[in-house]
Every structure is written in structure tokens, then in C-alpha cells.
Motif scaffolding. Structure first.
Motif, PDB file in Angstrom:
ATOM      1  N   LEU A  58      17.236  23.157   5.791  1.00 29.61           N
ATOM      2  CA  LEU A  58      17.776  24.282   5.025  1.00 29.61           C
ATOM      3  C   LEU A  58      19.185  23.968   4.521  1.00 29.61           C
ATOM      4  O   LEU A  58      19.558  24.347   3.419  1.00 29.61           O
ATOM      5  N   HIS A  59      19.966  23.239   5.330  1.00 29.04           N
ATOM      6  CA  HIS A  59      21.304  22.791   4.931  1.00 29.04           C
ATOM      7  C   HIS A  59      21.195  21.912   3.670  1.00 29.04           C
ATOM      8  O   HIS A  59      21.894  22.147   2.676  1.00 29.04           O
ATOM      9  N   GLU A  60      20.275  20.937   3.723  1.00 32.61           N
ATOM     10  CA  GLU A  60      20.096  20.038   2.574  1.00 32.61           C
ATOM     11  C   GLU A  60      19.599  20.813   1.355  1.00 32.61           C
ATOM     12  O   GLU A  60      19.991  20.531   0.223  1.00 32.61           O
ATOM     13  N   LEU A  61      18.719  21.792   1.635  1.00 32.39           N
ATOM     14  CA  LEU A  61      18.196  22.612   0.541  1.00 32.39           C
ATOM     15  C   LEU A  61      19.334  23.391  -0.125  1.00 32.39           C
ATOM     16  O   LEU A  61      19.325  23.606  -1.337  1.00 32.39           O
ATOM     17  N   GLY A  62      20.319  23.777   0.675  1.00 28.91           N
ATOM     18  CA  GLY A  62      21.506  24.451   0.135  1.00 28.91           C
ATOM     19  C   GLY A  62      22.185  23.577  -0.910  1.00 28.91           C
ATOM     20  O   GLY A  62      22.469  24.024  -2.029  1.00 28.91           O
ATOM     21  N   HIS A  63      22.408  22.290  -0.546  1.00 26.04           N
ATOM     22  CA  HIS A  63      23.015  21.347  -1.502  1.00 26.04           C
ATOM     23  C   HIS A  63      22.137  21.232  -2.760  1.00 26.04           C
ATOM     24  O   HIS A  63      22.624  21.296  -3.881  1.00 26.04           O
ATOM     25  N   ALA A  64      20.811  21.053  -2.509  1.00 34.99           N
ATOM     26  CA  ALA A  64      19.883  20.779  -3.616  1.00 34.99           C
ATOM     27  C   ALA A  64      19.823  21.952  -4.596  1.00 34.99           C
ATOM     28  O   ALA A  64      19.844  21.758  -5.811  1.00 34.99           O
ATOM     29  N   PHE A 153      31.005  20.065  12.040  1.00 33.54           N
ATOM     30  CA  PHE A 153      30.978  18.604  11.972  1.00 33.54           C
ATOM     31  C   PHE A 153      30.914  18.115  10.521  1.00 33.54           C
ATOM     32  O   PHE A 153      31.623  17.191  10.128  1.00 33.54           O
ATOM     33  N   ASN A 154      30.069  18.785   9.719  1.00 33.79           N
ATOM     34  CA  ASN A 154      29.923  18.346   8.327  1.00 33.79           C
ATOM     35  C   ASN A 154      31.172  18.600   7.502  1.00 33.79           C
ATOM     36  O   ASN A 154      31.363  17.991   6.453  1.00 33.79           O
ATOM     37  N   LEU A 155      32.013  19.516   7.963  1.00 33.00           N
ATOM     38  CA  LEU A 155      33.232  19.815   7.205  1.00 33.00           C
ATOM     39  C   LEU A 155      34.407  18.917   7.590  1.00 33.00           C
ATOM     40  O   LEU A 155      35.491  19.036   7.034  1.00 33.00           O
ATOM     41  N   MET A 161      30.864  12.514   3.738  1.00 29.27           N
ATOM     42  CA  MET A 161      30.309  13.733   4.343  1.00 29.27           C
ATOM     43  C   MET A 161      30.808  14.932   3.542  1.00 29.27           C
ATOM     44  O   MET A 161      31.746  14.831   2.757  1.00 29.27           O
ATOM     45  N   ASP A 162      30.182  16.104   3.781  1.00 28.67           N
ATOM     46  CA  ASP A 162      30.491  17.282   2.954  1.00 28.67           C
ATOM     47  C   ASP A 162      31.986  17.574   2.875  1.00 28.67           C
ATOM     48  O   ASP A 162      32.532  17.807   1.800  1.00 28.67           O
ATOM     49  N   GLY A 163      32.650  17.566   4.038  1.00 29.33           N
ATOM     50  CA  GLY A 163      34.079  17.879   4.065  1.00 29.33           C
ATOM     51  C   GLY A 163      34.886  16.879   3.244  1.00 29.33           C
ATOM     52  O   GLY A 163      35.870  17.242   2.591  1.00 29.33           O
TER      53      GLY A 163
HETATM   54 ZN   LIG Z   1      25.672  18.525   3.847  1.00 24.30          ZN
END
Ligand SMILES: [Zn+2]
Length: 370
Positions: A58-64, A153-155, A161-163
Motif C-alpha cells: 500500500l505504501h508503494e501504491l501511494g507512490h505509484a 524509517f523511510n523518512l 530513500m523517500d526522506g
Molecule cells: Zn517509499
């Protein structure tokens, strides 16, 4: 990602699972079983890992989906044991758009955590503050905390990475895009070293993530710099226009002779002025061995890469080198040039040198006193 299984589609995007992911499930299952667990606790552990990776999807889907909002497609979403990867066609170069796309993933985890918190409140779990140990074992509480840690962690600003992407985008609002990427990539590499060290003493997964961050930061900084160098250049600018070619019916030994005398590794084959394909050095060796000296040149053609238009942006050519290291430039069906990674590199080098000359301060004028 090569070696991945297609397991379905989500919002029209292929969902893939890397085989090592299954090892993770088996390992978690066995670990639970052999550390004194029952079949029930083992199933619970596997269910938890699946729920965790559903959160990752769902996290990846958010990006997509955020990228889709800016007209950028996603090739696929792949699950690896260390996390998920949404392969976007490209990253938006507009810093504001990159900001939205990067933050969309972690935001999904915040929403999931919020929903789980709501559910837990409704279930009245939080009405039992004394039974904290029971609470910690609770599947939903664990899922909630894992979503919060995914978000945090991703931030971490460890590009890519996202952050780190957020950092690059914020920097790019102020300084030049290439410079912003360079700074973000260096900070990312710094974090990779810290993660690697932390991984040595704490959690081996971190070493793998550190490796991914380190190599990703370097590769992306390189790509961005190359793209900037190629900006404004077209295929015709990097095209080799002086080359030898052979007729389709010419015998292979004469092609070999030509290659020897000229040192040209890739020999195009034409028939009545029309381009047919290219004989590379390996193709020539194979043809000599299997077809004999007198076979016609066209039988030795190894590749027939699509022709390029001379006015195509050079940036668009880079991905095409993945399929062939030599690309023909065509005008109609007539071959007018060849493009290779080396010819592109030389053109880039020349542009850089010319730019450096342009930027040289003007010679100081001397007013001699007579
Ligand atoms: Zn991400």
C-alpha cells in the motif's frame, strides 16, 4: 526486477514477488516453531509478515498513484525481503511533484496506523493498560507500530530513500537540480555508512539496506549529471558519420578483411542503399566458424536494432544501449550514421570542455603605461 514472480495486478500495476521473499516466510515460520511456538503462533507470525508486506504494498501504491496524478506510469511493484520497490517510469523532475510522490508512500502508513488506532480504540484494547504484555503480543498493536516505524524509517534523509528524495526536492527548490542531487546523494552515502555500522552490531537487514542506499545514491547522481550534460544534444551531434559498410552479398571473408584493415568493430550491411542490420565482431567470428568464408554478409547479421532519427534527443538514446551497444541512425531506410556509448561519451566530454572554456574569466586587460 528479473527473477520475480507475477502475482497479480493492483490498480492496473503488476505486482511481483521476489523468490527470496518466500524464504523469508519459511524462515519466520520455522523460527517461530523452533523457538518453542505452536502451529498457531507460527501461523500468526506468518500472517503478521503478510500483513506487514501488505502495508508495504500500500505504501508503494501511494507512490505509484501520486506519480500517476502527474502522468507518470509505474512499471511494477516488487516485494523484496528488505521492502518494496515501485518502479516508476521516471521520477518527476519538478521538485514540487517529487515532494508529493515521495511523501505519498509514508503518508499511507500514517493513514493505516490511524485506522488501526481507531479500530483498537473501538475494541477497547486501550481500556486495559495493566495488561501491557498482552498488548504487546497483540497482532494489531504490532501492525500499528510497524507502520509507524515504516513511516519514520523511510523518512530518514538517506537518498534515494523517500526522506532523501524529499531532501533533494527541497534543495532543488533553491539550487540547481544536478547540484541538489549531488548533495542529497553524498548525505545518502553518509547515512549508508552509519546504517552499515549499525547493521554490524544490531540488525543484518540494515547492511543490505545500506548497500542499496549507497549504490542507489551513486547511480542516481551519475544519471542526473549525465542527463544534464546531454540536455540540448541530439542524435546527430553524437553520430559517427564516417564509417564503412558492406553489401549484403559480399562474402564474409572480405568483411573480415575490412574489419581488420579499418579497426571498425561494427559493420553495417546494406542492400541497394537500404539498411539491413549490423555485424558485430562476435557475429563475424561466429559466421566465419559456422558458415565459412564465402557465406554472404547478410547471413552474419547479428542484430537489427531499431533505427534512430537524427533529431531525437540524445537523452532518449541512453536506455536503448541496454539492448544494443551500437545503434543505426536512419533517414528513411538509408543509413546515415552510427551511435555508440563511446561516441555519446566523447560528445559529452567535448560539451563539458567547451562549457569550461566558455566559463573562463576573460583575460585581464592590461593598460600599459607608455
Ligand atoms: Zn517509499
Amino acid at each position: 526486477m528479473e527473477w520475480s514472480w507475477n502475482v497479480g495486478k493492483i490498480a492496473g500495476i503488476d505486482l511481483k514477488i521476489h523468490p527470496t521473499f518466500v524464504f523469508l516466510l519459511i524462515w519466520v515460520g520455522f523460527y517461530a516453531l523452533f523457538s518453542g511456538g505452536t502451529i498457531a503462533t507460527m501461523s500468526m507470525e506468518i500472517l503478521f509478515i503478510l500483513a506487514l508486506f501488505l502495508s508495504v504494498v500500500l505504501h508503494e501504491l501511494g507512490h505509484a498513484l501520486a506519480a500517476r496524478g502527474f502522468g507518470i506510469k509505474t512499471q511494477d511493484i516488487t516485494l523484496l525481503p528488505i521492502g518494496g520497490v515501485a518502479r516508476l517510469e521516471k521520477m518527476p523532475e519538478d521538485p514540487k511533484e517529487e515532494l508529493v510522490v515521495s511523501l505519498a508512500g509514508p503518508s499511507v502508513n500514517v493513514v493505516i496506523a490511524g485506522l488501526l488506532f481507531g479500530v483498537l480504540l473501538l475494541m477497547g484494547t486501550f481500556a486495559l493498560p495493566l495488561e501491557i504484555s498482552v498488548l504487546m503480543d497483540n497482532f494489531w498493536v504490532r501492525l500499528l507500530s510497524v507502520n509507524l516505524s515504516l513511516m519514520i524509517f523511510n523518512l530518514i534523509p538517506a537518498f534515494p530513500m523517500d526522506g532523501g528524495r524529499v531532501l533533494r526536492a527541497l534543495l532543488a527548490l533553491r539550487v540547481d537540480y544536478v547540484k541538489a542531487t549531488g548533495i542529497a546523494a553524498n548525505i545518502g552515502k553518509g547515512f549508508a555508512v552509519l546504517m552499515g555500522l549499525a547493521g554490524l552490531v544490531w540488525n543484518p537487514w540494515l547492511i543490505m539496506i545500506a548497500f542499496f542506499v549507497w549504490s542507489g545514491a551513486g547511480a542516481e547522481a551519475q544519471t542526473v549529471a549525465t542527463k544534464a550534460d546531454l540536455k540540448g544534444l541530439r542524435v546527430r551531434d553524437a553520430m559517427i558519420s564516417q564509417f564503412y559498410q558492406v553489401e549484403a552479398n559480399q562474402p564474409i571473408d572480405s568483411v573480415f578483411q575490412l574489419a581488420m584493415e579499418t579497426g571498425q568493430h561494427n559493420i553495417p550491411v546494406v542492400s541497394n542503399g537500404n539498411y539491413l542490420g549490423i555485424i558485430r565482431r562476435n557475429d563475424l567470428m561466429k559466421a566465419l566458424e559456422h558458415l565459412g568464408n564465402r557465406a554472404p554478409a547478410y547471413a552474419a547479421i547479428g542484430i537489427e536494432p531499431d533505427g534512430l532519427d537524427a533529431d531525437l534527443d540524445l537523452v532518449e538514446v541512453l536506455p536503448k544501449f541496454a539492448t544494443s551497444r551500437v545503434l543505426p541512425v536512419l533517414e528513411g531506410r538509408q543509413l546515415i550514421g552510427l551511435v555508440t556509448p563511446e561516441s555519446v561519451q566523447q560528445r559529452m566530454w567535448l560539451k563539458r570542455k567547451l562549457k569550461a572554456v566558455d566559463q573562463k574569466p576573460p583575460e585581464e586587460e592590461i593598460d600599459p603605461i607608455v
